[in-house]
Scaffold this motif. Structure first.
Motif, PDB file in Angstrom:
ATOM      1  N   PHE A 152       0.829  -1.213   0.000  1.00 12.95           N
ATOM      2  CA  PHE A 152       0.000   0.000   0.000  1.00 12.95           C
ATOM      3  C   PHE A 152       0.861   1.260   0.000  1.00 12.95           C
ATOM      4  O   PHE A 152       0.571   2.216  -0.706  1.00 12.95           O
ATOM      5  N   ILE A 153       1.922   1.256   0.795  1.00 11.74           N
ATOM      6  CA  ILE A 153       2.813   2.419   0.862  1.00 11.74           C
ATOM      7  C   ILE A 153       3.502   2.623  -0.489  1.00 11.74           C
ATOM      8  O   ILE A 153       3.613   3.747  -0.977  1.00 11.74           O
ATOM      9  N   GLU A 154       3.921   1.520  -1.095  1.00  9.54           N
ATOM     10  CA  GLU A 154       4.579   1.570  -2.402  1.00  9.54           C
ATOM     11  C   GLU A 154       3.648   2.181  -3.451  1.00  9.54           C
ATOM     12  O   GLU A 154       4.092   2.882  -4.355  1.00  9.54           O
ATOM     13  N   GLN A 155       2.358   1.932  -3.308  1.00 14.96           N
ATOM     14  CA  GLN A 155       1.370   2.444  -4.252  1.00 14.96           C
ATOM     15  C   GLN A 155       0.837   3.817  -3.853  1.00 14.96           C
ATOM     16  O   GLN A 155      -0.085   4.334  -4.475  1.00 14.96           O
ATOM     17  N   GLY A 156       1.403   4.373  -2.775  1.00  9.49           N
ATOM     18  CA  GLY A 156       0.990   5.702  -2.343  1.00  9.49           C
ATOM     19  C   GLY A 156      -0.359   5.708  -1.635  1.00  9.49           C
ATOM     20  O   GLY A 156      -1.056   6.724  -1.626  1.00  9.49           O
ATOM     21  N   LYS A 171      -1.360   5.492   1.735  1.00 10.95           N
ATOM     22  CA  LYS A 171      -1.128   5.548   3.177  1.00 10.95           C
ATOM     23  C   LYS A 171      -2.417   5.301   3.958  1.00 10.95           C
ATOM     24  O   LYS A 171      -2.402   4.725   5.036  1.00 10.95           O
ATOM     25  N   ASP A 172      -3.556   5.709   3.379  1.00 10.46           N
ATOM     26  CA  ASP A 172      -4.849   5.515   4.024  1.00 10.46           C
ATOM     27  C   ASP A 172      -5.173   4.033   4.233  1.00 10.46           C
ATOM     28  O   ASP A 172      -5.864   3.668   5.185  1.00 10.46           O
ATOM     29  N   LEU A 173      -4.658   3.172   3.368  1.00 10.24           N
ATOM     30  CA  LEU A 173      -4.867   1.728   3.521  1.00 10.24           C
ATOM     31  C   LEU A 173      -3.760   1.067   4.333  1.00 10.24           C
ATOM     32  O   LEU A 173      -3.974   0.037   4.977  1.00 10.24           O
ATOM     33  N   ALA A 174      -2.576   1.653   4.319  1.00  6.82           N
ATOM     34  CA  ALA A 174      -1.435   1.088   5.039  1.00  6.82           C
ATOM     35  C   ALA A 174      -1.570   1.293   6.547  1.00  6.82           C
ATOM     36  O   ALA A 174      -1.204   0.412   7.331  1.00  6.82           O
ATOM     37  N   ASP A 175      -2.080   2.445   6.961  1.00  4.85           N
ATOM     38  CA  ASP A 175      -2.181   2.753   8.394  1.00  4.85           C
ATOM     39  C   ASP A 175      -2.989   1.724   9.194  1.00  4.85           C
ATOM     40  O   ASP A 175      -2.531   1.282  10.247  1.00  4.85           O
ATOM     41  N   PRO A 176      -4.179   1.304   8.719  1.00  7.68           N
ATOM     42  CA  PRO A 176      -4.914   0.284   9.481  1.00  7.68           C
ATOM     43  C   PRO A 176      -4.162  -1.046   9.584  1.00  7.68           C
ATOM     44  O   PRO A 176      -4.220  -1.721  10.613  1.00  7.68           O
ATOM     45  N   GLU A 177      -3.444  -1.395   8.519  1.00  6.50           N
ATOM     46  CA  GLU A 177      -2.659  -2.641   8.538  1.00  6.50           C
ATOM     47  C   GLU A 177      -1.571  -2.558   9.610  1.00  6.50           C
ATOM     48  O   GLU A 177      -1.359  -3.500  10.376  1.00  6.50           O
TER      49      GLU A 177
END
Length: 149
Positions: free
Chosen positions: A68-72, A74-80
């Motif tokens: 998710f971070i690689e794809q920009g 951050k909104d999806l990476a934070d919950p993970e």
């Protein structure tokens, strides 16, 4: 107290405090444990298996967050990453890189490993010894570094 009992206890706390991230993470652990126990083997889940399951859940979430971070996103990476923090509570204390390096060096000395051809042997011993206390990727990196130098 078994992992299942600890998870159930934490789920009650998360429900009372309306902590959705913790609740989702705990349900994932409970689900993985239930799947493992009903897999048909008929044997009870060992503590080692429980640790392996929790490590797998942490790794899945870290990998997802990295993508998710690689794809920009951050909104999806934070919950993970928030779930990783909750799930990691059920793992044993993690060793530092220096502590892992010390164990790797001791194992290399004890086995007489001399090159990359012995990596499998060293990895097997170190992974078993540090089960749940260190990430496999970290162990692998250190073993490669020590055997190639």
């Amino acid at each position: 107290m078994s992992l299942q009992a600890k998870v159930m206890e934490q789920m009650k706390v998360a429900m009372k405090s309306k902590d959705t991230v913790a609740l989702e993470s705990l349900r994932a652990i409970k689900s993985a444990l239930l799947l493992e126990s009903t897999s048909g083997s008929g044997k009870e889940i060992s503590e080692e298996d429980e640790i392996r399951l929790v490590q797998k859940l942490v790794k899945q979430r870290k990998d997802s967050a990295a993508i998710f971070i690689e794809q920009g996103r951050k909104d999806l990476a934070d919950p993970e990453l928030a779930q990783v923090a909750v799930i990691e509570q059920f793992l044993p204390e993690q060793l530092t890189e220096e502590e892992v390096e010390k164990v790797v060096i001791q194992t290399i000395d004890a086995t007489g490993a001399s090159g990359m051809k012995d990596m499998g042997k060293v990895m097997g011993i170190v992974s078993k010894e540090l089960a749940g206390q260190a990430d496999g990727k970290l162990i692998s990196t250190i073993v490669k570094q020590k055997l190639s130098s």
